[in-house]
Design an enzyme around this catalytic site. Sequence first.
Site, PDB file in Angstrom:
ATOM      1  N   HIS A 113      56.285  46.737  54.495  1.00  0.00           N
ATOM      2  CA  HIS A 113      56.492  48.082  53.933  1.00  0.00           C
ATOM      3  C   HIS A 113      56.644  47.972  52.419  1.00  0.00           C
ATOM      4  CE1 HIS A 113      58.110  52.135  53.382  1.00  0.00           C
ATOM      5  NE2 HIS A 113      57.644  52.376  54.573  1.00  0.00           N
ATOM      6  N   ASP A 171      55.752  52.171  62.529  1.00  0.00           N
ATOM      7  CA  ASP A 171      54.561  52.222  63.393  1.00  0.00           C
ATOM      8  C   ASP A 171      54.527  51.140  64.469  1.00  0.00           C
ATOM      9  OD1 ASP A 171      53.033  53.129  60.391  1.00  0.00           O
ATOM     10  OD2 ASP A 171      53.180  54.424  62.149  1.00  0.00           O
TER      11      ASP A 171
HETATM   12  C1  SDX Z   1      53.781  53.654  56.777  1.00  0.00           C
HETATM   13  O1  SDX Z   1      55.387  54.348  52.131  1.00  0.00           O
HETATM   14  C2  SDX Z   1      55.900  54.794  53.232  1.00  0.00           C
HETATM   15  O2  SDX Z   1      57.016  55.271  53.258  1.00  0.00           O
HETATM   16  C3  SDX Z   1      54.976  54.706  54.473  1.00  0.00           C
HETATM   17  C4  SDX Z   1      55.608  55.074  55.795  1.00  0.00           C
HETATM   18  C5  SDX Z   1      55.998  56.551  55.860  1.00  0.00           C
HETATM   19  O3  SDX Z   1      56.914  56.873  56.654  1.00  0.00           O
HETATM   20  O4  SDX Z   1      55.311  57.368  55.186  1.00  0.00           O
HETATM   21  O5  SDX Z   1      56.743  54.270  56.032  1.00  0.00           O
HETATM   22  C6  SDX Z   1      54.619  54.861  56.950  1.00  0.00           C
HETATM   23  O6  SDX Z   1      52.709  53.735  56.228  1.00  0.00           O
HETATM   24  C7  SDX Z   1      54.322  52.318  57.246  1.00  0.00           C
HETATM   25  C8  SDX Z   1      53.360  51.136  56.936  1.00  0.00           C
HETATM   26  C9  SDX Z   1      52.273  51.120  57.987  1.00  0.00           C
HETATM   27  N1  SDX Z   1      51.232  50.106  57.636  1.00  0.00           N
HETATM   28  C10 SDX Z   1      51.151  48.950  58.294  1.00  0.00           C
HETATM   29  O7  SDX Z   1      51.910  48.586  59.185  1.00  0.00           O
HETATM   30  C11 SDX Z   1      49.959  48.081  57.884  1.00  0.00           C
HETATM   31  C12 SDX Z   1      50.397  46.620  57.762  1.00  0.00           C
HETATM   32  N2  SDX Z   1      51.244  46.470  56.606  1.00  0.00           N
HETATM   33  C13 SDX Z   1      50.654  46.112  55.347  1.00  0.00           C
HETATM   34  O8  SDX Z   1      49.336  46.361  55.139  1.00  0.00           O
HETATM   35  C14 SDX Z   1      51.589  46.251  54.151  1.00  0.00           C
HETATM   36  O9  SDX Z   1      52.775  45.690  54.516  1.00  0.00           O
HETATM   37  C15 SDX Z   1      51.810  47.640  53.581  1.00  0.00           C
HETATM   38  C16 SDX Z   1      50.519  48.320  53.268  1.00  0.00           C
HETATM   39  C17 SDX Z   1      52.602  48.474  54.534  1.00  0.00           C
HETATM   40  C18 SDX Z   1      52.602  47.465  52.294  1.00  0.00           C
HETATM   41  O10 SDX Z   1      51.798  46.760  51.430  1.00  0.00           O
HETATM   42  P1  SDX Z   1      52.287  46.359  49.942  1.00  0.00           P
HETATM   43  O11 SDX Z   1      53.630  46.902  49.645  1.00  0.00           O
HETATM   44  O12 SDX Z   1      51.170  46.689  49.015  1.00  0.00           O
HETATM   45  O13 SDX Z   1      52.493  44.810  50.082  1.00  0.00           O
HETATM   46  P2  SDX Z   1      51.406  43.742  49.720  1.00  0.00           P
HETATM   47  O14 SDX Z   1      50.126  44.081  50.380  1.00  0.00           O
HETATM   48  O15 SDX Z   1      51.446  43.523  48.240  1.00  0.00           O
HETATM   49  O16 SDX Z   1      52.002  42.436  50.467  1.00  0.00           O
HETATM   50  C19 SDX Z   1      52.955  41.600  49.853  1.00  0.00           C
HETATM   51  C20 SDX Z   1      52.741  40.244  50.548  1.00  0.00           C
HETATM   52  C21 SDX Z   1      51.282  39.776  50.463  1.00  0.00           C
HETATM   53  O17 SDX Z   1      51.325  38.352  50.563  1.00  0.00           O
HETATM   54  P3  SDX Z   1      51.261  37.469  49.148  1.00  0.00           P
HETATM   55  O18 SDX Z   1      50.096  37.987  48.362  1.00  0.00           O
HETATM   56  O19 SDX Z   1      52.618  37.713  48.505  1.00  0.00           O
HETATM   57  O20 SDX Z   1      51.077  36.048  49.640  1.00  0.00           O
HETATM   58  O21 SDX Z   1      53.030  40.358  51.946  1.00  0.00           O
HETATM   59  C22 SDX Z   1      51.846  40.121  52.697  1.00  0.00           C
HETATM   60  C23 SDX Z   1      50.683  40.282  51.751  1.00  0.00           C
HETATM   61  O22 SDX Z   1      49.580  39.508  52.172  1.00  0.00           O
HETATM   62  N3  SDX Z   1      51.816  41.131  53.781  1.00  0.00           N
HETATM   63  C24 SDX Z   1      51.432  40.901  55.030  1.00  0.00           C
HETATM   64  C25 SDX Z   1      51.611  42.114  55.720  1.00  0.00           C
HETATM   65  N4  SDX Z   1      52.075  43.041  54.874  1.00  0.00           N
HETATM   66  C26 SDX Z   1      52.189  42.433  53.658  1.00  0.00           C
HETATM   67  N5  SDX Z   1      50.973  39.773  55.638  1.00  0.00           N
HETATM   68  C27 SDX Z   1      50.684  39.903  56.954  1.00  0.00           C
HETATM   69  N6  SDX Z   1      50.828  41.047  57.692  1.00  0.00           N
HETATM   70  C28 SDX Z   1      51.284  42.163  57.102  1.00  0.00           C
HETATM   71  N7  SDX Z   1      51.423  43.281  57.798  1.00  0.00           N
END
Ligand code: SDX
Length: 421
Positions: free
Chosen positions: A304, A361
């Site tokens: 998140h 989710d």
């Molecule tokens: C919602 O914003 C809100 O409030 C949203 C929400 C709402 O109520 O409106 O809460 C609802 O959208 C919840 C999120 C639902 N999405 C997912 O579950 C999709 C999977 N999650 C990711 O794609 C990710 O965690 C996000 C999109 C939710 C957040 O992405 P960020 O903040 O841009 O984080 P990032 O992509 O910069 O990741 C930081 C690190 C990275 O690794 P490094 O580059 O540091 O090595 O964490 C890793 C990412 O690769 N990472 C994950 C991951 N999420 C982040 N690695 C594996 N699996 C994941 N799910």
Amino acid sequence: MSSIKLNINGKEIKLPVIKGTENEHGINITQLRKETGYITLDPGYANTGACVSNITFIDGEKGILRYRGYPIEQLAGKVSFTDTAFLLLNGEFPNISEKNYFSKKLRQHANIHEDMKRFFDGFPLNAHPMATLSSMVTALSAFHPESESEDEEIIELNIIKILAKVKTIAAYSYRKFNGLPFIYPDQELNYVENFLHMMFSDSQEEFHADPVLVDALNLLLILHADHEQNCSTSTVRLAGSSKSNVFGAISSGISALWGPLHGGANQAVIEMLKKIRNDNSDYKKYVQMAKDKKSSFRLMGFGHRVYKNYDPRAKIIKSAADKVLQKLKINDPLLDIAKELEQIALEDEYFVQRGLYPNVDFYSGIIYRAMGIPTNMFTVMFALGRLPGWLAHWKEMLNSPDFKINRPRQIYNGHKKRNLK
Ligand code: SDX
């Protein structure tokens, strides 16, 4: 008000610091470009506040979520979704007369124009329900031309119309794509019962919604009702800032929510769990894939932008999933796989170090499945829940003393001036 000093090219300027009621601090840079010619750059807006808001407070480090000051734990399962919607929209819970008026209006406006039903004939049967939802919500503006009005009363009525009609559109989509007759809203039923009635009634028999499902859906809608400046709410604020009508602004929020990184994640989680189940439930393999930078696979429902701790909503939904399946005597293998995935991930340095926990989710789809809601409608359910939040932010944005059209800047990095040969 305190301030910070900034020295740019020998010129010192003072930028005011704004402090919120929960001690969040923000540097007000509204004069930065005028004073220095500089702008800030923050792709994804992870460090940028778009507005001051009184609606919802989140502390991502502590896993806190409050609607108008009330902790989500005190609302979920204890109040109704329509009272929560009223709270988000108006700042306080309704008194008895407000409650009765709000419920009466929601019932009164639950029907859509009969001509709108013909729109469903134009969609292919495999259309994604989010495509139908966003198009039909935009189309509502054609049947409610007063939506351009800035009159307070008409704005309040349009808010009620959207809350009342979107659940009908969602249910009609389900009925149409499953070859079932449309079921009209029942004036005797409350918001959640009416939705379940329009979804699952058999037109030949008296319908009584299972109280377990009514309570579970009421809980889920409350947990999804608002989340401050998330992607789709920011989209509604941005679209609404041009003074486009409320139906168009909400429709843009629906489209933003659809993405698998945002509200579309609840559908993606179930698809991921099914894939793991069909792969000998080898969840360890998928955890490794999620960590592998060469793989585009992500653990859907994990991580998140704000919560670097357990999403408080996920905690509540996880326990509700256990209770609902137990009461309905359903044994869903996907829930077991989800729990194993969570267990493995939360013991793994990769996830712990990055603050990656289950989000709203991760478990919600387990409950929607138990209700008989098809996977491709899960994000529609998220939108139904988020509606009051979108509408509350749209209203707050329009009434803000700082109201102006949203128009971010950029740093241009393309060709310098060149001439056609
Ligand atoms: C919602 O914003 C809100 O409030 C949203 C929400 C709402 O109520 O409106 O809460 C609802 O959208 C919840 C999120 C639902 N999405 C997912 O579950 C999709 C999977 N999650 C990711 O794609 C990710 O965690 C996000 C999109 C939710 C957040 O992405 P960020 O903040 O841009 O984080 P990032 O992509 O910069 O990741 C930081 C690190 C990275 O690794 P490094 O580059 O540091 O090595 O964490 C890793 C990412 O690769 N990472 C994950 C991951 N999420 C982040 N690695 C594996 N699996 C994941 N799910």
